[in-house]
Design an enzyme around this catalytic site. Structure first.
Site, PDB file in Angstrom:
ATOM      1  N   GLU A  71      48.084 131.971 -19.824  1.00 63.84           N
ATOM      2  CA  GLU A  71      47.972 133.395 -19.464  1.00 63.84           C
ATOM      3  C   GLU A  71      48.489 133.698 -18.064  1.00 63.84           C
ATOM      4  O   GLU A  71      48.857 134.830 -17.785  1.00 63.84           O
ATOM      5  CB  GLU A  71      46.506 133.849 -19.614  1.00 63.84           C
ATOM      6  CG  GLU A  71      45.521 133.362 -18.548  1.00 63.84           C
ATOM      7  CD  GLU A  71      45.076 131.912 -18.731  1.00 63.84           C
ATOM      8  OE1 GLU A  71      45.504 131.259 -19.701  1.00 63.84           O
ATOM      9  OE2 GLU A  71      44.303 131.422 -17.876  1.00 63.84           O
ATOM     10  N   CYS A  92      41.334 125.972 -19.994  1.00 64.97           N
ATOM     11  CA  CYS A  92      40.877 125.271 -18.793  1.00 64.97           C
ATOM     12  C   CYS A  92      39.344 125.318 -18.699  1.00 64.97           C
ATOM     13  O   CYS A  92      38.671 124.659 -19.487  1.00 64.97           O
ATOM     14  CB  CYS A  92      41.588 125.838 -17.575  1.00 64.97           C
ATOM     15  SG  CYS A  92      41.584 124.679 -16.212  1.00 64.97           S
ATOM     16  N   HIS A 146      46.607 126.837 -18.317  1.00 63.46           N
ATOM     17  CA  HIS A 146      46.579 128.302 -18.375  1.00 63.46           C
ATOM     18  C   HIS A 146      47.912 128.814 -18.889  1.00 63.46           C
ATOM     19  O   HIS A 146      48.881 128.835 -18.125  1.00 63.46           O
ATOM     20  CB  HIS A 146      46.388 128.888 -16.972  1.00 63.46           C
ATOM     21  CG  HIS A 146      45.118 128.490 -16.312  1.00 63.46           C
ATOM     22  ND1 HIS A 146      43.953 129.183 -16.458  1.00 63.46           N
ATOM     23  CD2 HIS A 146      44.832 127.461 -15.496  1.00 63.46           C
ATOM     24  CE1 HIS A 146      43.006 128.612 -15.757  1.00 63.46           C
ATOM     25  NE2 HIS A 146      43.514 127.556 -15.167  1.00 63.46           N
TER      26      HIS A 146
HETATM   27  N1  GLN Z   1      37.854 123.064 -12.415  1.00 66.26           N
HETATM   28  C1  GLN Z   1      37.429 124.174 -13.207  1.00 66.26           C
HETATM   29  C2  GLN Z   1      36.102 123.929 -13.902  1.00 66.26           C
HETATM   30  O1  GLN Z   1      35.622 122.843 -13.938  1.00 66.26           O
HETATM   31  C3  GLN Z   1      38.463 124.571 -14.215  1.00 66.26           C
HETATM   32  C4  GLN Z   1      39.732 124.961 -13.521  1.00 66.26           C
HETATM   33  C5  GLN Z   1      40.443 126.084 -14.149  1.00 66.26           C
HETATM   34  O2  GLN Z   1      39.931 126.803 -15.028  1.00 66.26           O
HETATM   35  N2  GLN Z   1      41.631 126.287 -13.684  1.00 66.26           N
HETATM   36  O3  GLN Z   1      35.536 124.860 -14.400  1.00 66.26           O
END
Ligand code: GLN
Length: 185
Positions: free
Chosen positions: A170, A78, A168
């Site tokens: 994890e 992410c 994610h």
């Molecule tokens: N929206 C977050 C970002 O731009 C990422 C979201 C997440 O890691 N769940 O860093």
């Protein structure tokens, strides 16, 4: 095996737990000295802008790039995917290692988060995926392999020693992507 987790912001504890489940010794990485001691690195989910700011002030950007260039496997989930990318829409690139264009917060707001089972190439059973304000992979370069798709878009991509997931694993105790990256060490 010593599995580093970038522990500046975000869900690094869950990444450490996933590495432990996969049989490695998790090490929290906050300094270049910590980084020098690990065999691979996970960059967690969280806020990519915050992780970027803290990584810069910790002097970790160049050392992570150097280790990556020397072949250290990295898993980014992410925000970690955004941190790895060469081009970021709605933000600025940090490490610029992964030849891909990533659009931040592309799946909508926090309350539009969702879970799905995702088939990942090289992993036998589908992986449980939690998407939270997840990024969208808009483009991948010729050296990037798509290991998984969801809704017609890449959600797990791989470029040599780098693996990035838009979701994610994890957060639900899913450790097989971590095991996959440990297999690259
Ligand atoms: N929206 C977050 C970002 O731009 C990422 C979201 C997440 O890691 N769940 O860093």
């Amino acid at each position: 095996m010593k599995a580093g987790v970038l522990a500046l912001q975000g869900d690094f504890r869950e990444h450490a737990a996933a590495f432990a489940l996969a049989g490695a010794t998790p090490i929290e990485v906050r300094t270049p000295t910590d980084l020098a001691d690990v065999d691979c690195l996970a960059i967690p989910g969280g806020e990519s802008t915050t992780i970027g700011l803290l990584a810069r002030s910790a002097g970790l950007v160049a050392p992570i790039r150097d280790r990556a260039a020397a072949g250290m496997p990295i898993l980014g989930t992410c925000a970690g995917m955004i941190v790895l990318a060469r081009e970021v829409e709605g933000g600025a690139p940090l490490l610029g290692l992964l030849d891909a264009t990533i659009r931040r917060n592309a799946y909508g707001r926090q309350n539009e988060s969702f879970e799905a089972d995702v088939a990942v190439r090289g992993i036998e059973e589908p992986v449980r995926a939690v998407f939270i304000r997840a990024p969208i992979v808009e483009r991948v370069g010729p050296g990037v392999a798509v290991l998984a798709e969801h809704g017609g878009r890449p959600v797990v991509i791989e470029q040599g020693n780098l693996v990035a997931a838009a979701f994610h694993p994890e957060l639900v105790g899913e450790a097989r992507l971590h095991a996959y990256v440990l297999g690259k060490v």
